[in-house]
Design a protein around this motif. Structure first.
Motif, mmCIF file in Angstrom:
data_model
loop_
_atom_site.group_PDB
_atom_site.id
_atom_site.type_symbol
_atom_site.label_atom_id
_atom_site.label_comp_id
_atom_site.label_asym_id
_atom_site.label_seq_id
_atom_site.Cartn_x
_atom_site.Cartn_y
_atom_site.Cartn_z
ATOM 1 N N GLY A 306 0.768 -1.239 0.000
ATOM 2 C CA GLY A 306 0.000 0.000 0.000
ATOM 3 C C GLY A 306 0.797 1.286 0.000
ATOM 4 O O GLY A 306 0.209 2.370 -0.004
ATOM 5 N N ILE A 307 2.113 1.208 0.046
ATOM 6 C CA ILE A 307 2.939 2.426 -0.017
ATOM 7 C C ILE A 307 3.263 2.655 -1.483
ATOM 8 O O ILE A 307 4.166 2.047 -2.043
ATOM 9 C CB ILE A 307 4.214 2.274 0.826
ATOM 10 C CG1 ILE A 307 3.847 1.948 2.273
ATOM 11 C CG2 ILE A 307 5.054 3.553 0.771
ATOM 12 C CD1 ILE A 307 5.036 1.626 3.151
ATOM 13 N N ARG A 308 2.541 3.531 -2.126
ATOM 14 C CA ARG A 308 2.560 3.644 -3.579
ATOM 15 C C ARG A 308 3.309 4.882 -4.063
ATOM 16 O O ARG A 308 3.542 5.838 -3.311
ATOM 17 C CB ARG A 308 1.118 3.712 -4.113
ATOM 18 C CG ARG A 308 0.232 2.563 -3.659
ATOM 19 C CD ARG A 308 0.398 1.360 -4.525
ATOM 20 N NE ARG A 308 -0.467 0.251 -4.119
ATOM 21 C CZ ARG A 308 -0.420 -0.935 -4.679
ATOM 22 N NH1 ARG A 308 0.427 -1.163 -5.645
ATOM 23 N NH2 ARG A 308 -1.218 -1.903 -4.258
ATOM 24 N N PHE A 309 3.632 4.846 -5.329
ATOM 25 C CA PHE A 309 4.231 5.987 -6.028
ATOM 26 C C PHE A 309 3.285 7.187 -5.944
ATOM 27 O O PHE A 309 2.107 7.074 -6.218
ATOM 28 C CB PHE A 309 4.466 5.601 -7.489
ATOM 29 C CG PHE A 309 5.250 6.604 -8.299
ATOM 30 C CD1 PHE A 309 4.666 7.780 -8.751
ATOM 31 C CD2 PHE A 309 6.566 6.370 -8.614
ATOM 32 C CE1 PHE A 309 5.382 8.685 -9.486
ATOM 33 C CE2 PHE A 309 7.290 7.270 -9.364
ATOM 34 C CZ PHE A 309 6.703 8.438 -9.797
ATOM 35 N N GLY A 310 3.821 8.342 -5.534
ATOM 36 C CA GLY A 310 3.012 9.552 -5.469
ATOM 37 C C GLY A 310 2.384 9.827 -4.128
ATOM 38 O O GLY A 310 1.650 10.803 -3.976
ATOM 39 N N THR A 311 2.653 8.985 -3.109
ATOM 40 C CA THR A 311 2.124 9.224 -1.772
ATOM 41 C C THR A 311 3.143 10.027 -0.948
ATOM 42 O O THR A 311 4.240 10.336 -1.417
ATOM 43 C CB THR A 311 1.821 7.896 -1.067
ATOM 44 O OG1 THR A 311 3.038 7.140 -0.960
ATOM 45 C CG2 THR A 311 0.809 7.086 -1.857
ATOM 46 N N THR A 312 2.778 10.350 0.271
ATOM 47 C CA THR A 312 3.701 11.015 1.195
ATOM 48 C C THR A 312 3.752 10.196 2.471
ATOM 49 O O THR A 312 2.781 10.144 3.227
ATOM 50 C CB THR A 312 3.246 12.455 1.501
ATOM 51 O OG1 THR A 312 3.226 13.212 0.282
ATOM 52 C CG2 THR A 312 4.203 13.115 2.480
ATOM 53 N N ASP A 313 4.883 9.520 2.679
ATOM 54 C CA ASP A 313 5.046 8.634 3.832
ATOM 55 C C ASP A 313 6.441 8.834 4.406
ATOM 56 O O ASP A 313 7.391 8.169 3.988
ATOM 57 C CB ASP A 313 4.839 7.184 3.411
ATOM 58 C CG ASP A 313 4.703 6.238 4.598
ATOM 59 O OD1 ASP A 313 5.393 6.473 5.608
ATOM 60 O OD2 ASP A 313 3.934 5.267 4.516
ATOM 61 N N PRO A 314 6.596 9.752 5.359
ATOM 62 C CA PRO A 314 7.931 10.034 5.916
ATOM 63 C C PRO A 314 8.604 8.813 6.536
ATOM 64 O O PRO A 314 9.826 8.676 6.465
ATOM 65 C CB PRO A 314 7.654 11.117 6.965
ATOM 66 C CG PRO A 314 6.369 11.747 6.542
ATOM 67 C CD PRO A 314 5.567 10.641 5.924
ATOM 68 N N VAL A 315 7.829 7.933 7.166
ATOM 69 C CA VAL A 315 8.417 6.755 7.804
ATOM 70 C C VAL A 315 9.045 5.845 6.754
ATOM 71 O O VAL A 315 10.180 5.354 6.919
ATOM 72 C CB VAL A 315 7.365 6.001 8.629
ATOM 73 C CG1 VAL A 315 7.951 4.692 9.168
ATOM 74 C CG2 VAL A 315 6.855 6.861 9.773
ATOM 75 N N ALA A 316 8.317 5.601 5.672
ATOM 76 C CA ALA A 316 8.863 4.765 4.598
ATOM 77 C C ALA A 316 10.095 5.423 3.990
ATOM 78 O O ALA A 316 11.056 4.733 3.620
ATOM 79 C CB ALA A 316 7.792 4.530 3.538
ATOM 80 N N TRP A 317 10.076 6.753 3.873
ATOM 81 C CA TRP A 317 11.235 7.480 3.340
ATOM 82 C C TRP A 317 12.458 7.250 4.224
ATOM 83 O O TRP A 317 13.561 6.998 3.731
ATOM 84 C CB TRP A 317 10.905 8.960 3.243
ATOM 85 C CG TRP A 317 11.934 9.786 2.529
ATOM 86 C CD1 TRP A 317 11.949 10.116 1.213
ATOM 87 C CD2 TRP A 317 13.099 10.403 3.109
ATOM 88 N NE1 TRP A 317 13.052 10.889 0.918
ATOM 89 C CE2 TRP A 317 13.767 11.078 2.074
ATOM 90 C CE3 TRP A 317 13.628 10.446 4.394
ATOM 91 C CZ2 TRP A 317 14.954 11.781 2.294
ATOM 92 C CZ3 TRP A 317 14.803 11.131 4.616
ATOM 93 C CH2 TRP A 317 15.453 11.790 3.570
ATOM 94 N N VAL A 318 12.276 7.342 5.532
ATOM 95 C CA VAL A 318 13.377 7.129 6.469
ATOM 96 C C VAL A 318 13.895 5.696 6.372
ATOM 97 O O VAL A 318 15.110 5.453 6.434
ATOM 98 C CB VAL A 318 12.931 7.462 7.904
ATOM 99 C CG1 VAL A 318 13.965 6.994 8.923
ATOM 100 C CG2 VAL A 318 12.691 8.958 8.050
ATOM 101 N N VAL A 319 12.997 4.740 6.214
ATOM 102 C CA VAL A 319 13.415 3.336 6.075
ATOM 103 C C VAL A 319 14.343 3.180 4.884
ATOM 104 O O VAL A 319 15.394 2.511 4.967
ATOM 105 C CB VAL A 319 12.185 2.424 5.934
ATOM 106 C CG1 VAL A 319 12.603 1.016 5.497
ATOM 107 C CG2 VAL A 319 11.428 2.352 7.254
ATOM 108 N N LEU A 320 13.995 3.803 3.757
ATOM 109 C CA LEU A 320 14.809 3.666 2.552
ATOM 110 C C LEU A 320 16.120 4.440 2.646
ATOM 111 O O LEU A 320 17.191 3.900 2.323
ATOM 112 C CB LEU A 320 14.016 4.148 1.329
ATOM 113 C CG LEU A 320 13.164 3.132 0.589
ATOM 114 C CD1 LEU A 320 12.435 3.798 -0.572
ATOM 115 C CD2 LEU A 320 14.020 1.986 0.072
ATOM 116 N N VAL A 321 16.053 5.676 3.061
ATOM 117 C CA VAL A 321 17.218 6.563 2.989
ATOM 118 C C VAL A 321 18.170 6.369 4.161
ATOM 119 O O VAL A 321 19.380 6.563 4.020
ATOM 120 C CB VAL A 321 16.763 8.034 2.898
ATOM 121 C CG1 VAL A 321 17.935 8.998 2.924
ATOM 122 C CG2 VAL A 321 15.942 8.246 1.627
ATOM 123 N N ILE A 322 17.656 5.970 5.308
ATOM 124 C CA ILE A 322 18.510 5.794 6.487
ATOM 125 C C ILE A 322 18.619 4.326 6.888
ATOM 126 O O ILE A 322 19.710 3.834 7.187
ATOM 127 C CB ILE A 322 17.972 6.635 7.666
ATOM 128 C CG1 ILE A 322 17.991 8.124 7.282
ATOM 129 C CG2 ILE A 322 18.796 6.395 8.930
ATOM 130 C CD1 ILE A 322 17.436 9.050 8.342
#
Length: 363
Positions: A306-322
Motif C-alpha cells: 500500500g505504499i505507492r508511487f506519489g504518496t507522502t510517507d515520511p516513515v517509509a522514506w526514512v526506512v529507505l534513505v537511512i
C-alpha cells in the motif's frame, strides 16, 4: 585417531588496500540512488529539497558507471600478465551477463524503480576490453562515443522505437532499449563514464590538483544547460542529449572533485575527521550491488503493502534513505563482503569456493 574439521568461511572478509576514492564515490552514488528512489513516497516536499533530489537522481547512475570503470582498471592492472588480463575480461563479460539477468529479475519485483543493472552489465562487458587501450586511444574512444551518442540515440529511436512500444517484447527489442532507446538510461550514455573511470585510475584518482581541476570544469558544465534554456526558451533537455550529458558531467566532476580534495587533506586531526565522514560511504560502496538489490526488495515490499508511487510517507522514506544504509554498514562491519558481490564473484570464477579442510593425524 579422528581429527576435528575446520571449515573455511564461504564469504571472505574485505581485503585491505582498496582505493579510497572509488569506494567513497560508489557509496555516494548508492546514497543518491536511495534518495532518488525514495522521492516518489515524499510527493509533498519543499522546492529546495525537490531540486536536490533531482540532482541526486541525475548524478547516481553516471557516477556509479564511473566507479565500475575504475574498478575494471584496478583489477586489470593487478592481473599483470596478458593471460591474466584475458581472464579478467572473460570474468567481466560473465559478470555483465549476470547483471543483465539480475536486472530483468528485479524488474519483476513490483517496485517503482527504473532498474539500471542490465544497462551497467552491457557497459561492463563492452567497456572492460577497451580499458586495455593506451591512454590516447582510450580518450579518443571516449570522445567518439560522446560525440555520436546523442544523434545515434535519436536516429535509432526514429528507426526502431516502435519495437519497444508495440507488440510482444523480444530479445532484440530489449537489447535496443538497453543500448539506445530507454528514456531512463542508455549504454551510449553510460559507457563514456565507465571509460572516464578507467582514465581516473591512470592518475591514481588524482589529488589536490586534480580535484581542483574537476571542480573548475564542473561549474560551467552544470550551468550551461540552464543558461541555454534561458536563452532559447526550452523547458528541459531530453535525457541523453548533449546538454543532459553536460549537466551530468557537472554533477559527476563536482562530486569526484570534492572527494579528491578531501582525500588529499593532511594533518592528523583533519585526516581523522575526513576518514570519519568517508567511512559510511566507503562501507556501503564496497557492497553496493547487494544494497541495490536490497533496496529494490524493500521498495517492492512497500508497493505490495500500500505504499505507492506519489504518496507522502515520511516513515517509509526514512526506512529507505537511512534504514537501508544502516543495514549495509552493519553487514560491512560484522560480515564483510556483500552477498551479491560474493555470489557474482563465484559464478564468474573470480572467487572459488573452498571445501572444508579436515585437520587430523593419519590413521
Amino acid at each position: 585417531m579422528t581429527g576435528s574439521a575446520v571449515v573455511v568461511p564461504l564469504a571472505p572478509r574485505l581485503q585491505p588496500g582498496r582505493f579510497l576514492v572509488p569506494d567513497v564515490a560508489r557509496g555516494v552514488a548508492i546514497m543518491a540512488m536511495l534518495v532518488a528512489h525514495a522521492g516518489p513516497i515524499m510527493a509533498q516536499q519543499p522546492a529546495a529539497t525537490l531540486f536536490l533530489q533531482g540532482q541526486l537522481n541525475d548524478v547516481a547512475s553516471p557516477l556509479f558507471a564511473t566507479t565500475m570503470g575504475a574498478a575494471a582498471a584496478i583489477v586489470l592492472a593487478k592481473a599483470g600478465t596478458a593471460s591474466a588480463q584475458r581472464t579478467v575480461i572473460v570474468q567481466n563479460v560473465i559478470r555483465g551477463a549476470i547483471l543483465v539477468l539480475l536486472g530483468l529479475l528485479l524488474a519483476t519485483w513490483g517496485s517503482w524503480i527504473a532498474i539500471v543493472l542490465s544497462f551497467l552489465g552491457i557497459v561492463l562487458a563492452i567497456g572492460t576490453p577497451l580499458v586495455l587501450l593506451g591512454t590516447r586511444a582510450l580518450i579518443a574512444v571516449l570522445a567518439a562515443v560522446l560525440v555520436i551518442g546523442a544523434p545515434l540515440n535519436e536516429l535509432m529511436l526514429a528507426a526502431t522505437g516502435p519495437l519497444i512500444t508495440v507488440g510482444e517484447r523480444t530479445p532484440a527489442s530489449f537489447l535496443l532499449e538497453w543500448l539506445f532507446l530507454s528514456p531512463h538510461y542508455r549504454v551510449t550514455n553510460l559507457l563514456p563514464w565507465f571509460l572516464f573511470g578507467a582514465l581516473l585510475f591512470r592518475i591514481r584518482f588524482g589529488g589536490r590538483r586534480a580535484g581542483w581541476i574537476l571542480l573548475a570544469l564542473s561549474v560551467p558544465a552544470w550551468w550551461l544547460g540552464p543558461l541555454w534554456r534561458v536563452a532559447t526558451g526550452e523547458e528541459f533537455s531530453p535525457s541523453g542529449s548533449y546538454l543532459d550529458t553536460l549537466h551530468d558531467a557537472g554533477l559527476v566532476l563536482g562530486v569526484l572533485g570534492v572527494i579528491m580534495l578531501l582525500a588529499s587533506l593532511r594533518g592528523r586531526r583533519t585526516a581523522a575527521v575526513v576518514r570519519a565522514v568517508f567511512l559510511p560511504f566507503e562501507a556501503i560502496g564496497s557492497l553496493s550491488l547487494s544494497l541495490y538489490v536490497f533496496q529494490v526488495a524493500v521498495v517492492g515490499w512497500m508497493s505490495a503493502n500500500g505504499i505507492r508511487f506519489g504518496t507522502t510517507d515520511p516513515v517509509a522514506w526514512v526506512v529507505l534513505v537511512i534504514g537501508v544504509p544502516i543495514v549495509g554498514i552493519l553487514w560491512w562491519r560484522f560480515v564483510g563482503k556483500g552477498p551479491i558481490e560474493w555470489l557474482i564473484g563465484v559464478l564468474s570464477g573470480r572467487y572459488r569456493l573452498r571445501r572444508p579442510v579436515r585437520v587430523g593425524s593419519e590413521p
